[in-house]
Design an enzyme around this catalytic site. Structure first.
Site, short mmCIF file in Angstrom:
data_model
loop_
_atom_site.label_atom_id
_atom_site.label_comp_id
_atom_site.label_asym_id
_atom_site.label_seq_id
_atom_site.Cartn_x
_atom_site.Cartn_y
_atom_site.Cartn_z
N ASP A 88 -20.12 75.27 -47.59
CA ASP A 88 -20.83 76.19 -48.48
C ASP A 88 -21.04 75.60 -49.88
O ASP A 88 -21.28 76.33 -50.83
CB ASP A 88 -20.09 77.52 -48.58
CG ASP A 88 -18.64 77.36 -49.02
OD1 ASP A 88 -18.22 76.22 -49.28
OD2 ASP A 88 -17.94 78.37 -49.11
N LYS B 135 -5.40 78.98 -61.17
CA LYS B 135 -6.39 79.48 -62.12
C LYS B 135 -5.70 79.84 -63.44
O LYS B 135 -4.72 80.57 -63.45
CB LYS B 135 -7.09 80.72 -61.57
CG LYS B 135 -7.89 80.45 -60.31
CD LYS B 135 -8.47 81.74 -59.76
CE LYS B 135 -9.22 81.49 -58.46
NZ LYS B 135 -9.78 82.73 -57.88
N ASP C 82 -21.57 76.23 -55.64
CA ASP C 82 -20.93 76.98 -54.57
C ASP C 82 -21.88 78.11 -54.18
O ASP C 82 -22.19 78.99 -55.00
CB ASP C 82 -19.60 77.54 -55.07
CG ASP C 82 -18.87 78.38 -54.03
OD1 ASP C 82 -19.46 78.72 -53.00
OD2 ASP C 82 -17.69 78.71 -54.25
#
Length: 382
Positions: free
Chosen positions: A111, A162, A223
């Site tokens: 993807d 993150k 993405d």
């Protein structure tokens, strides 16, 4: 590097309703299933055999691509019966490889649209004697991504989750989802259970002193996990902002596939794709959008940055701006669908049902309701 593993097992939930009946990597991007672009770029880098690690709607891949002959590449299909994570999927797919333990293997996500030089990634991996080489890209806002800092020689230092505070943003480099593994490293991933390559495999390799090499490449990267990104990626391929040998036509403002019908009184721009069997009628303006097979775009419509599903119908004078219309849906005349709205597959949206501005009034149901509210009152009987 003649073999590769492509991870195509995700459900693509962020792209619903488009992925209700179609796996995300099989959605048409610039006129062909997205992974056709990846297969073409891998083949151009010398890859001759690809193992597709499938799961969700696995049969769709093999039905379309067969053994890969039309694409000049041999395809092998290995399906996960239970979710195995990124690392587990790679390990499961490794049983379809034939290369020796010291040979490089390309591993990439199904993807990600990227312009990275795959051959250069491979050559650098071999020259450095790396265990794993990671394609890294830089992003303006890395808060939504795991961070991958490297030293001056490109050696990966650590894998960070993150960031939650500004102080935790130590780099703008993120994992871009394309790797070169030495085959023996893949064989060290535990088999038969869920494994995250980002949270388990790579940190464990670092802890054992393995050489993980990060290559920062600032070429095109996107993405395609959201509708907006899906539309943008397709448009950028059509416009020629990113190269792919699989685009079935010349680059330009629009790509019209064989069997599509476009009225000369319509206007197409912004990298729009009109798929086979689709119809665009007079006065329609279609900008930067993907019109899937068999869809009908009615007269005097405006379709901007949107996706119209297979065999869906957009009625006269309707406007779409950043909308997603599911397969077989019917959006009747005089609707205005704002950015972010998603219409489920097979839905019937009546005339003027959704508007962001005042529109034409009057409909049978509304007239009946108004009469019931405002008509003569009958006195209550004691």
């Amino acid at each position: 590097m003649t073999e590769a593993i492509m991870l195509v097992g995700g459900k693509g939930t962020r792209l619903r309703p488009l992925t209700t009946h179609t796996p995300k990597p099989m959605l048409p991007v610039a006129g062909v299933p997205f992974i056709a672009h990846q297969l073409a770029r891998a083949a151009a880098a010398g890859v001759t055999r690809v193992v597709l690690a499938t799961s969700y709607l696995a049969e769709v891949f093999e039905d379309h691509f067969q053994d890969g002959t039309p694409y000049g590449i041999e395809l092998v299909y290995l399906t996960e019966r239970e979710p195995l994570g990124t690392g587990g999927a790679i390990r499961n797919a490794a049983s379809g490889l034939t290369c020796g333990p010291d040979e490089p293997v390309l591993v990439f996500n199904g993807d990600i649209l990227s312009g990275v030089d795959i051959a250069a990634l491979r050559d650098g991996h071999v020259a450095a004697g790396a265990d794993v080489t990671l394609h890294l890209t830089r992003v303006e806002d890395p808060r939504a991504f795991g961070l991958v800092p490297t030293d001056g020689n490109g050696r990966v230092l650590e894998f960070l989750e993150k960031p939650e505070t500004p102080e935790q943003i130590v780099t703008d480099q993120i994992n871009a989802g394309c790797y070169v593994f030495t085959r023996s490293v893949i064989d060290r991933i535990p088999a038969g259970r869920e494994v995250s390559v980002e949270r388990e495999t790579f940190p464990e390799l670092l802890a054992t002193g393995a050489l993980l090499r990060g290559v920062v490449d600032t070429s095109y990267w996107l993405d395609l996990g959201t509708p907006a990104a899906f539309v943008r990626g397709s448009a950028d391929l059509v416009l020629g902002k990113v190269d792919s040998p699989a685009v079935p036509g010349p680059t330009g403002d629009a790509l019209l596939l064989p069997g599509s019908t476009v009225h000369p009184g319509s206007v197409l721009s912004g990298g729009t794709v009109i798929s086979e069997g689709a119809v665009v009628e007079a006065g329609a303006i279609v900008e930067g959008s993907v019109i899937l097979p068999g869809a009908v775009i009615g007269p005097d419509t405006l379709v901007k940055d949107s996706i119209v599903g297979a065999y869906a119908t957009i009625g006269d004078r309707t406007a779409l701006d950043g909308a997603v219309i599911g397969d077989g849906a019917i959006v009747e005349a005089d609707n205005e669908l704002p950015s972010g709205i998603r219409i489920a597959c097979g839905t019937l949206l009546p005339v003027g049902a959704v508007r962001t501005s005042a529109g034409p009034g009057g409909c049978p149901a509304g007239t009946s309701a108004a009469a019931a509210v405002h008509g003569p009152k009958v006195s209550a009987q004691r």
